[in-house]
Design an enzyme around this catalytic site. Structure first.
Site, PDB file in Angstrom:
ATOM      1  N   ASP A 272       2.037 -23.695   6.929  1.00 52.51           N
ATOM      2  CA  ASP A 272       1.154 -22.533   6.848  1.00 52.51           C
ATOM      3  C   ASP A 272      -0.307 -22.892   7.092  1.00 52.51           C
ATOM      4  OD1 ASP A 272       0.899 -19.774   6.610  1.00 52.51           O
ATOM      5  OD2 ASP A 272       0.264 -19.907   4.527  1.00 52.51           O
TER       6      ASP A 272
ATOM      7  N   ASP B   9       7.242 -20.360  10.687  1.00 47.19           N
ATOM      8  CA  ASP B   9       5.837 -20.521  11.103  1.00 47.19           C
ATOM      9  C   ASP B   9       5.519 -21.886  11.712  1.00 47.19           C
ATOM     10  OD1 ASP B   9       4.845 -18.034  10.637  1.00 47.19           O
ATOM     11  OD2 ASP B   9       3.539 -18.577   8.989  1.00 47.19           O
TER      12      ASP B   9
ATOM     13  N   ASP C   6       3.748 -11.571  -0.908  1.00 47.44           N
ATOM     14  CA  ASP C   6       3.189 -12.332   0.206  1.00 47.44           C
ATOM     15  C   ASP C   6       1.997 -13.188  -0.202  1.00 47.44           C
ATOM     16  OD1 ASP C   6       4.913 -11.467   2.269  1.00 47.44           O
ATOM     17  OD2 ASP C   6       3.834  -9.585   2.433  1.00 47.44           O
TER      18      ASP C   6
END
Length: 466
Positions: free
Chosen positions: A119, A157, A307
């Site tokens: 991330d 990701d 989130d």
């Protein structure tokens, strides 16, 4: 924290990936789908009876939101996320989860989220301290996968988000993901591994295909899209066809897509689901997609888990779950077949016997006491070929390079190797470290592997420090 692009809609970190089973929770009610009409996966998906939403429903029976959350979210199969760096316990955690799914004769979905610098340091920051330790963690993870079908969502990701990586770091990440894919497939040839394809409003299909190729999608079963995002399924399917077409143009064929539909049943908008009330759960999880390019519509991001904007990333929030489920259609009912299943009669001729493998299990020799190393081989043999996973363990001092010598049986030949440089292809073969796994801490281990034709080697391997 910097404001994120609304096109990114990145996923949130999941909390503790493995939790103790909750015996008081009702038995699973996975969506039974029978044989898939398209794709390469067939069977019902596993519903985890100890997920956060199931535990919340069991603990809050009087809550006014409980019935909706129970019927439309807790009843459904969702992915279990493995997001903690726990190399000493990850094998047992995976084995317990997969074993429960196998016992239920259902297919588990496991989301691996442990890549170094994940991330890019955002709300879901974390992962393994370095890529060498990442490979150790992945090797231990893979040992718990058993031998039946499992679906692996590998590193959300990791390919779509690369802005924080230098060219050298990007090359190392691509190699790490490629190695992880082959490690998992070597440990369980029935594992279906999917790499990060981002989503339809992020990178282009051609750029996504280029990134997948660089990360070794040729060794995987395909790619996943829309994890933790809200793009319509039709848009994701169109995007996936573009990616598959681009891969075909690169000579990489037979790859398929899975789509996360856990939160894409409502309107789109800002990426963070914590702050939206117009979201809805999307298509219920199934492998019966009706699309030859798509292996599954999965709930990878568990509905109701935050989130990281208004709530702690990965925490279960009943108001989010209720907002997603309220007003959404009920899940399809699962009724028994209208016709009796075919009976299974004893064969008129004896079936072929399945002899136990002739190769011994890997040896478990203790690490050497001096400045040296030991090596053990785990073999997966089939008619005409094999794959071998080799564990290199340092002694009481750090290794700064190693060589492993293995003697192959007559007629055997190596056709490929990963995380190592092989000298020779038959007879006595020397394997040396590559740049990222030459340093091994005292008492620690690293892994490499190879595949070949013929009969694979036994457990004996000779390791020498450089």
């Amino acid at each position: 924290m910097a404001i994120l692009s609304p096109l990114r809609r990145r996923p949130a970190a999941l909390g503790v990936a493995a939790v103790a089973a909750v015996a008081a929770v009702a038995a699973g009610v996975g969506l039974t789908v029978g044989n898939a009409s398209a794709g390469t996966v067939s069977g019902s998906l596993y519903r985890d009876p100890s997920s956060a939403v199931v535990r919340w429903v069991a603990a809050n029976p009087g809550d006014s939101r409980a019935a909706v959350i129970r019927d439309k979210i807790a009843s459904q199969p969702q992915a279990r996320w493995f997001a903690n760096f726990n190399p000493s316990t990850i094998q047992s955690e995976v084995s317990g989860f997969v074993g429960a799914a196998n016992a239920a004769q259902q297919i588990p979905v496991l989301s691996v989220y442990e890549i170094t610098n994940r991330d890019c340091g955002g709300a879901s920051a974390g992962g393994a301290p370095d890529l060498n330790q990442y490979q150790t963690w992945v090797s231990n993870f893979a040992r718990g996968l058993g031998s039946q079908t499992v679906l692996i969502i590998l590193e959300t990701d990791s390919l779509a988000l690369q802005t924080c990586l230098s060219s050298g770091e990007l090359n190392a990440r691509n190699q790490a993901i490629s190695t992880a894919t082959r490690t998992i497939k070597s440990a369980n040839p029935n594992a279906k591994v999917y790499l990060d394809g981002g989503h339809s409003t992020w990178n282009s299909a051609n750029e996504t295909a280029n990134r997948l190729r660089a990360a070794g999608v040729q060794y995987a079963d395909g790619f996943f899209t829309n994890v933790s995002n809200f793009n319509p399924t039709s848009s994701e399917a169109n995007f996936g066809r573009g990616v598959i077409s681009a891969l075909n143009g690169m000579g990489i064929s037979g790859k398929r897509q899975v789509i996360d539909t856990s939160r894409n049943g409502g309107a789109s908008g800002d990426w963070c689901g914590d702050d939206n009330t117009d979201r809805r759960i999307g298509m219920y999880p199934t492998t019966n997609t009706g699309d030859a390019n798509i292996d599954g519509y999965l709930w990878v991001k568990p509905p109701g888990e935050a989130d990281g904007c208004r709530y702690t990333a990965g925490s279960f929030q009943p108001d989010l779950a209720f907002s997603l489920a309220n007003g959404a259609p009920n899940p399809p009912t699962t009724t028994p077949p209208t016709t009796a299943p075919p009976t299974t009669t004893p064969p008129t001729t004896a079936p072929p016997t399945t002899a136990p493998p002739t190769t011994p299990p890997p040896t478990t020799t203790p690490p050497p006491t001096g400045n040296g190393c030991s090596a053990s081989v785990s073999l997966n043999q089939w008619s005409g070929g094999f794959t071998a996973s080799v564990t290199v363990t340092a002694g009481s001092a750090d290794l700064n390079g190693w060589t492993v010598t293995i003697t192959l049986p007559g007629g055997a030949a190596i056709t490929g190797a990963w995380s190592t440089q092989a000298s020779g292809s038959s007879g006595t073969v020397r394997f040396t470290n590559v740049s990222y796994n030459g340093h091994v801490g005292a008492g620690q281990s690293t892994n490499f592997g190879f595949q070949g034709t013929g009969t694979g080697p036994g457990a004996t391997a000779v390791c020498a420090a450089a």
